[in-house]
Enzyme design. Structure first.
Site, PDB file in Angstrom:
ATOM      1  N   ALA A 149       0.737  -1.255   0.047  1.00 42.82           N
ATOM      2  CA  ALA A 149       0.064  -0.105  -0.021  1.00 42.82           C
ATOM      3  C   ALA A 149       0.772   1.383  -0.105  1.00 42.82           C
ATOM      4  O   ALA A 149       2.042   1.348   0.523  1.00 42.82           O
ATOM      5  CB  ALA A 149      -0.892  -0.131   1.101  1.00 42.82           C
ATOM      6  N   GLY A 172       0.750  -5.548   0.578  1.00 43.62           N
ATOM      7  CA  GLY A 172      -0.367  -5.694  -0.443  1.00 43.62           C
ATOM      8  C   GLY A 172       0.420  -6.299  -2.083  1.00 43.62           C
ATOM      9  O   GLY A 172      -0.350  -6.615  -2.585  1.00 43.62           O
ATOM     10  N   GLU A 193       0.342  -9.904  -1.464  1.00 48.81           N
ATOM     11  CA  GLU A 193      -1.098 -10.318  -1.732  1.00 48.81           C
ATOM     12  C   GLU A 193      -1.665 -10.301  -2.928  1.00 48.81           C
ATOM     13  O   GLU A 193      -2.602 -11.131  -3.614  1.00 48.81           O
ATOM     14  CB  GLU A 193      -1.885  -9.542  -0.853  1.00 48.81           C
ATOM     15  CG  GLU A 193      -1.785  -9.574   0.808  1.00 48.81           C
ATOM     16  CD  GLU A 193      -2.471  -8.538   1.335  1.00 48.81           C
ATOM     17  OE1 GLU A 193      -3.305  -8.966   2.400  1.00 48.81           O
ATOM     18  OE2 GLU A 193      -2.497  -7.314   1.470  1.00 48.81           O
ATOM     19  N   GLU A 235       2.638  -6.122   7.675  1.00 47.00           N
ATOM     20  CA  GLU A 235       1.590  -5.239   8.165  1.00 47.00           C
ATOM     21  C   GLU A 235       1.387  -4.818   9.618  1.00 47.00           C
ATOM     22  O   GLU A 235       1.336  -3.901  10.038  1.00 47.00           O
ATOM     23  CB  GLU A 235       0.071  -5.692   7.623  1.00 47.00           C
ATOM     24  CG  GLU A 235       0.026  -5.159   6.075  1.00 47.00           C
ATOM     25  CD  GLU A 235       0.329  -6.598   5.240  1.00 47.00           C
ATOM     26  OE1 GLU A 235       0.183  -6.560   3.976  1.00 47.00           O
ATOM     27  OE2 GLU A 235       0.898  -7.358   5.902  1.00 47.00           O
TER      28      GLU A 235
END
Length: 266
Positions: free
Chosen positions: A72, A117, A120, A140
């Site tokens: 992110a 992310g 992910e 995270e």
């Protein structure tokens, strides 16, 4: 090969032969950090690719030399109010579910950093090809949040609950060789060859029936987490969608005639 851009930071390449599409993350100045605009573009690109009957495989790649995606955009999020965070959440989720819900097989080509992310996005693919520079992880909790792009659900399905817990709780980064050993990635290739090898794998996959590929993916995904009896019912439903298709008829005919099939895709 044709190209189309979605927003400023996503490039889609449709390769002339083989029915392979490449979704390239292209925000080099930020090492592909996923901003709100980039998340929207990923979702839009995935919607277009999923609706295209000519696409049989999607390969997710990066144009950055040292990173697949660092996760992110924390610089953007640093300015967010709580209300901004709530408004942005569906936008962010749309990028990850866009990749995850593609109806065709997906391959991630990972080099350099694939963190948070970024990892992910790779986990949302069916197969991960990584080169020896790859460093993956879900860090995270080290910045006060949790994996929110599917990591808490996708990682245990890939490596088991205990191993996923250790990796998420420790927030540690895992280098390529160990990542392959732990099952965090599926293929480990020489430095700089992740994209080439991922596209080659995609080409081999795309040579098969497009109807069969979509049905097989549907059965694999919908059957996850079900008991065996329920899973077999999912498989049977998927089988019925291909058993009377033109692809099935062509595949059987080509096998008996000892020739390469020409799939009608229906």
């Amino acid at each position: 090969m044709s190209e189309a851009r979605y927003g400023e930071f996503v490039l889609v390449r449709r390769h002339a032969e083989g029915h392979v599409a490449e979704l390239a993350l292209d925000r080099p100045k930020a090492m592909n950090a996923v901003s709100s605009g980039m998340a929207t573009a990923i979702a839009e690109a995935c919607a277009a690719l999923g609706a295209d009957p000519g696409v049989r495989v999607v390969v997710v790649t990066s144009t950055h030399e040292r990173a697949f995606c660092v996760g992110a955009d924390l610089k953007e999020r640093n300015s967010f109010t709580d209300a901004d965070m709530l408004r942005q959440r569906p936008v962010s989720r749309g990028a990850y579910t866009g990749v995850l819900e593609l109806p065709v097989p997906t391959v991630a080509a990972v080099h350099g950093f694939a963190l948070g992310g970024g990892f992910e996005l790779a986990l949302s693919c069916d197969v991960i090809v990584a080169d020896r520079t790859a460093v993956v992880g879900l860090p995270e909790v080290s910045v006060g949040v949790i994996p929110g792009g599917g990591g808490t659900q996708l990682l245990p399905r890939r490596v088991g609950a205990a191993r996923a817990a250790e990796l998420i709780f420790s927030a540690r980064r895992v280098e390529a060789a160990e990542a392959r050993e732990l099952g965090l990635v599926d293929h480990l290739v020489d430095e700089g060859r992740d994209r080439e090898e991922a596209l080659a794998l995609a080409g081999r996959i795309a040579a098969n029936s497009p109807v069969g590929l979509r049905a097989a993916k549907r059965a694999l995904r919908l059957g996850q987490g079900l008991d065996l009896r329920a899973g077999l019912e999912v498989e049977d439903a998927a089988w019925r969608t291909v058993a009377f298709s033109g692809d099935r008829a062509e595949g059987v005919a080509a096998f008996n005639e000892k020739r390469r099939p020409e799939w009608p895709g229906e």
